[in-house]
Write an enzyme that holds these catalytic residues in place. Sequence first.
Site, PDB file in Angstrom:
ATOM      1  N   GLU A 135       0.924  -1.358   0.116  1.00 49.80           N
ATOM      2  CA  GLU A 135      -0.038  -0.068   0.047  1.00 49.80           C
ATOM      3  C   GLU A 135       0.749   1.113  -0.020  1.00 49.80           C
ATOM      4  OE1 GLU A 135      -2.733   0.085   3.347  1.00 49.80           O
ATOM      5  OE2 GLU A 135      -2.785   2.213   3.453  1.00 49.80           O
ATOM      6  N   GLU A 140      -2.425  11.889   3.143  1.00 44.37           N
ATOM      7  CA  GLU A 140      -3.385  11.346   4.203  1.00 44.37           C
ATOM      8  C   GLU A 140      -3.022  12.040   5.373  1.00 44.37           C
ATOM      9  OE1 GLU A 140      -3.163   7.053   5.292  1.00 44.37           O
ATOM     10  OE2 GLU A 140      -5.347   7.291   5.920  1.00 44.37           O
TER      11      GLU A 140
HETATM   12  C1  LIG Z   1      -9.503   4.453   3.240  1.00 44.79           C
HETATM   13  O1  LIG Z   1      -9.781   2.961   3.345  1.00 44.79           O
HETATM   14  C2  LIG Z   1      -8.921   2.289   3.789  1.00 44.79           C
HETATM   15  C3  LIG Z   1      -9.249   0.685   3.651  1.00 44.79           C
HETATM   16  O2  LIG Z   1      -9.968   0.206   2.613  1.00 44.79           O
HETATM   17  C4  LIG Z   1      -8.180   2.348   4.789  1.00 44.79           C
HETATM   18  O3  LIG Z   1      -6.864   1.762   5.045  1.00 44.79           O
HETATM   19  C5  LIG Z   1      -7.846   3.912   4.868  1.00 44.79           C
HETATM   20  O4  LIG Z   1      -7.310   4.386   6.513  1.00 44.79           O
HETATM   21  C6  LIG Z   1      -9.145   4.697   4.718  1.00 44.79           C
HETATM   22  N1  LIG Z   1      -8.696   5.981   4.670  1.00 44.79           N
HETATM   23  C7  LIG Z   1      -9.876   7.049   4.772  1.00 44.79           C
HETATM   24  C8  LIG Z   1      -9.385   8.260   4.809  1.00 44.79           C
HETATM   25  O5  LIG Z   1     -10.985   6.687   4.841  1.00 44.79           O
END
Ligand SMILES: *[C@@H]1O[C@H](CO)[C@@H](O)[C@H](O)[C@H]1NC(C)=O
Length: 320
Positions: A135, A140
């Site tokens: 990943e 983020e």
């Molecule tokens: C988005 O989804 C993934 C898992 O599918 C997760 O690891 C990630 O933290 C999520 N982030 C947000 C901002 O939703």
Amino acid sequence: MRSTAVLFAVSALVSSALGATYPKKDTFVGQSFLTGFSHEAIADPTHGRVNYVDQATALKTNLTFATDNTFIMRADDFNTLTPSGPGRNSVRIKSNNQYGANHVTVFDIRHMPQGCGTWPAAWEVNEATWPNGGEVDILEGTNDIEPNQSTLHTSANCAQPAGLAMNGKVVSNNCDVAANGNAGCGVQSSVPKNYGKSFNAAGGGFYAMERTTTAIKVWFWTRNDPAVPADVKTAGASVNTDAWGTPTALFVNNQCDIASHFSAHNIIINLTFCGDWAGIPQFFNTLGGCPGDCNTFVNQNPKAFSEAFWDFAGFHVYES
Ligand SMILES: *[C@@H]1O[C@H](CO)[C@@H](O)[C@H](O)[C@H]1NC(C)=O
Ligand SMILES: *[C@@H]1O[C@H](CO)[C@@H](O)[C@H](O)[C@H]1NC(C)=O
Ligand SMILES: CC(=O)N[C@H]1CO[C@H](CO)[C@@H](O)[C@@H]1O
């Protein structure tokens, strides 16, 4: 001696020719996000106070909005929620195509979600095989806190050495999801205006990620940075990453076999609220300066989400 030197020179030329210039594979601008990506109306794996809606619902309620040159994805900023009902409506999209061992993704972003309780992410993953396919978190954060961090999460036996040439600061170097509570190996950016309010006030900017079998690199340029490379700014027919300068984050393969830890990935954009990261009091209250309990805040304050939207000028994927 001599033949070794010649061999070395030839292989250096070949690898820089292969590694640096990539032709364009896919472009997503405006309405093409509606056909190139799928809306994922799924339960949030991170337990957020969110209700991801499907594409028809998102278009009907204007949570998703596309023109020829704009693609907007937003949170509902109208409805007050009952605590026992579903969470705040939002949108999560995933690219239909996957991109493999040698690719560059350029994200031209005008605005990103901001506000208390928000947890936006732009990342690449193969959800079906996680964590074995790896990943790459490109952008983020939560609650407008500027962690400005890029992170890899992998299966076992993937770490990063100290002392690599990058602008960012290494915060953790074991990429294995089983180590350190899935913190991953992260690099904090030192480039200004790369997240939240300051990012938006500057008109956003460009994130770019390059993956080869020997390195993963992330760059960020704010909208009006004179150093934005021309091929990034104009979304050229090809990009030459060799001309982009020192990356913000650099991950290499000398303690991590990148080829076997990273499979073909989808691009995913999500926007959740509270949950496993944004909802923790340390992040919501202490660092984020947000009031009370995160879920209650999300339920009762729809207007606090009027800036909780993405506005994409375009995504451009290059692959060699
Ligand atoms: C988005 O989804 C993934 C898992 O599918 C997760 O690891 C990630 O933290 C999520 N982030 C947000 C901002 O939703
Ligand atoms: C939908 O959202 C767009 C972008 O914010 C806005 O320009 C448009 O007026 C909205 N449409 C409606 C019907 O509210
Ligand atoms: C420019 C910027 O936003 N830098 C921030 C990156 O993250 C560190 C740690 O969270 C902050 O101290 C910087 O201000």
